[in-house]
Design a protein around this motif. Structure first.
Motif, mmCIF file in Angstrom:
data_model
loop_
_atom_site.group_PDB
_atom_site.id
_atom_site.type_symbol
_atom_site.label_atom_id
_atom_site.label_comp_id
_atom_site.label_asym_id
_atom_site.label_seq_id
_atom_site.Cartn_x
_atom_site.Cartn_y
_atom_site.Cartn_z
ATOM 1 N N GLY A 185 -39.151 8.327 -14.923
ATOM 2 C CA GLY A 185 -40.391 9.092 -14.837
ATOM 3 C C GLY A 185 -40.172 10.420 -14.144
ATOM 4 O O GLY A 185 -40.588 11.470 -14.637
ATOM 5 N N GLU A 186 -39.478 10.409 -12.998
ATOM 6 C CA GLU A 186 -39.251 11.633 -12.230
ATOM 7 C C GLU A 186 -38.457 12.652 -13.038
ATOM 8 O O GLU A 186 -38.641 13.865 -12.894
ATOM 9 C CB GLU A 186 -38.524 11.311 -10.928
ATOM 10 C CG GLU A 186 -38.502 12.442 -9.915
ATOM 11 C CD GLU A 186 -39.889 12.823 -9.414
ATOM 12 O OE1 GLU A 186 -40.332 13.946 -9.741
ATOM 13 O OE2 GLU A 186 -40.511 12.014 -8.707
ATOM 14 N N ALA A 187 -37.565 12.151 -13.879
ATOM 15 C CA ALA A 187 -36.721 13.048 -14.669
ATOM 16 C C ALA A 187 -37.526 13.924 -15.618
ATOM 17 O O ALA A 187 -37.035 14.955 -16.088
ATOM 18 C CB ALA A 187 -35.694 12.248 -15.464
ATOM 19 N N ARG A 188 -38.764 13.554 -15.887
ATOM 20 C CA ARG A 188 -39.595 14.358 -16.790
ATOM 21 C C ARG A 188 -39.977 15.700 -16.131
ATOM 22 O O ARG A 188 -40.419 16.604 -16.819
ATOM 23 C CB ARG A 188 -40.853 13.569 -17.191
ATOM 24 C CG ARG A 188 -40.535 12.372 -18.077
ATOM 25 C CD ARG A 188 -41.756 11.498 -18.325
ATOM 26 N NE ARG A 188 -42.833 12.195 -19.016
ATOM 27 C CZ ARG A 188 -42.898 12.373 -20.345
ATOM 28 N NH1 ARG A 188 -41.921 11.901 -21.112
ATOM 29 N NH2 ARG A 188 -43.909 13.008 -20.888
ATOM 30 N N TRP A 189 -39.795 15.784 -14.824
ATOM 31 C CA TRP A 189 -40.031 17.047 -14.126
ATOM 32 C C TRP A 189 -38.759 17.890 -14.041
ATOM 33 O O TRP A 189 -38.781 19.005 -13.525
ATOM 34 C CB TRP A 189 -40.520 16.799 -12.703
ATOM 35 C CG TRP A 189 -41.986 16.499 -12.587
ATOM 36 C CD1 TRP A 189 -42.557 15.311 -12.265
ATOM 37 C CD2 TRP A 189 -43.067 17.417 -12.778
ATOM 38 N NE1 TRP A 189 -43.927 15.406 -12.236
ATOM 39 C CE2 TRP A 189 -44.274 16.696 -12.550
ATOM 40 C CE3 TRP A 189 -43.149 18.773 -13.119
ATOM 41 C CZ2 TRP A 189 -45.527 17.291 -12.640
ATOM 42 C CZ3 TRP A 189 -44.408 19.359 -13.218
ATOM 43 C CH2 TRP A 189 -45.580 18.626 -12.988
ATOM 44 N N ASP A 190 -37.642 17.380 -14.513
ATOM 45 C CA ASP A 190 -36.400 18.140 -14.401
ATOM 46 C C ASP A 190 -36.487 19.468 -15.136
ATOM 47 O O ASP A 190 -37.096 19.576 -16.183
ATOM 48 C CB ASP A 190 -35.212 17.327 -14.962
ATOM 49 C CG ASP A 190 -34.744 16.267 -13.973
ATOM 50 O OD1 ASP A 190 -35.251 16.253 -12.848
ATOM 51 O OD2 ASP A 190 -33.861 15.473 -14.344
ATOM 52 N N VAL A 191 -35.838 20.466 -14.556
ATOM 53 C CA VAL A 191 -35.867 21.802 -15.144
ATOM 54 C C VAL A 191 -34.979 21.816 -16.377
ATOM 55 O O VAL A 191 -33.813 21.426 -16.315
ATOM 56 C CB VAL A 191 -35.383 22.839 -14.113
ATOM 57 C CG1 VAL A 191 -35.310 24.227 -14.754
ATOM 58 C CG2 VAL A 191 -36.316 22.867 -12.927
#
Length: 250
Positions: free
Chosen positions: A244-250
């Motif tokens: 889930g957090e990886a969806r904010w990755d640049v």
């Protein structure tokens, strides 16, 4: 499948590993005579400079390539300066050693009637030297420390900041580990080697500067956590897990 950055505990500091290797290799060395120990005293300066060079490289990489707060860079610079001070203080050891022990060193480097003649003044009858002075003698300390200077060179290519954070967290321990070599020399000046007190005092000042460098480095980890709390939280407490957090990755 996406690859996720592991937490810091899964990484080991490159500098700390190298510093520990230096101490382990040096701890087994027992200088056979004062000429050999004199070389260790002499090369305490370039050995400290090797550690300073590694810190300089880390500061430069942090400034130019790593997305960190400038205060972090300045703390690394502060550590580098303290270790640089240690190297500068260590530069004073050799001339002091030659001054305080002028007669002793003369016997090694300018033996009267050659070594066969000079040996007649030896404490133990018939004792042989290895026939060499200090000036051109290689030291074990410098030989095991030299590659530390390049630890953050072109070959160090972290993939993400948690690897870099591991370096920051271990920086104080790495400086302390390296200081263990100088502490071994200092202990020998106090307990084993026939040197005058000013020599032991001079080595002690080098240790003090290395200790100050370790103290400066110890501020790095809490400061990093303060300045980069939001960044670290994404790795340490990812929302909806790493995927889930990886969806904010640049």
């Amino acid at each position: 499948m996406a690859a996720f950055a592991p937490v810091t505990s899964q990484y080991q500091s490159v500098l700390l590993l190298r510093a520990r290797e230096v101490v382990e290799k040096y701890r087994t060395y027992d200088p056979p005579n004062m000429a050999a120990f004199g070389a260790e005293l002499r090369d305490s300066a370039p050995a400290c400079a090797c550690l300073a060079m590694a810190l300089k490289q880390l500061a430069e990489r942090s400034q130019a390539a790593f997305p960190v707060h400038d205060a972090i860079v300045q703390m690394i610079v502060g550590t580098y300066r303290q270790v640089g001070t240690a190297a500068a203080k260590a530069e004073e050891i050799e001339p002091l050693f030659y001054k305080v022990h002028a007669h002793d060193i003369m016997r090694l480097e300018e033996p009267r009637k050659g070594f066969a003649g000079e040996q007649m003044w030896n404490i133990r009858l018939g004792q042989q030297t290895d026939g060499g002075g200090i000036k051109n003698r290689r030291s074990v300390l410098y030989s095991v420390s030299a590659y530390v200077a390049y630890v953050y060179g072109n070959q160090y290519a972290p993939e993400h900041m948690m690897q870099v954070y591991a370096e920051y967290c271990a920086l104080a321990e790495a400086v302390e580990a390296f200081a263990g070599c100088i502490r071994l020399i200092h202990d020998r000046t106090n307990d084993i080697e026939p040197v005058e007190q000013p020599i032991s005092d001079a080595v002690g000042t080098v240790l003090e500067s290395l200790g100050a460098g370790a103290s400066e480095a110890a501020k790095l980890m809490p400061a990093f956590r303060r300045y980069h709390a939001a960044d670290l939280k994404r790795h340490e407490a990812p929302r909806k897990g790493p995927a889930g957090e990886a969806r904010w990755d640049v």
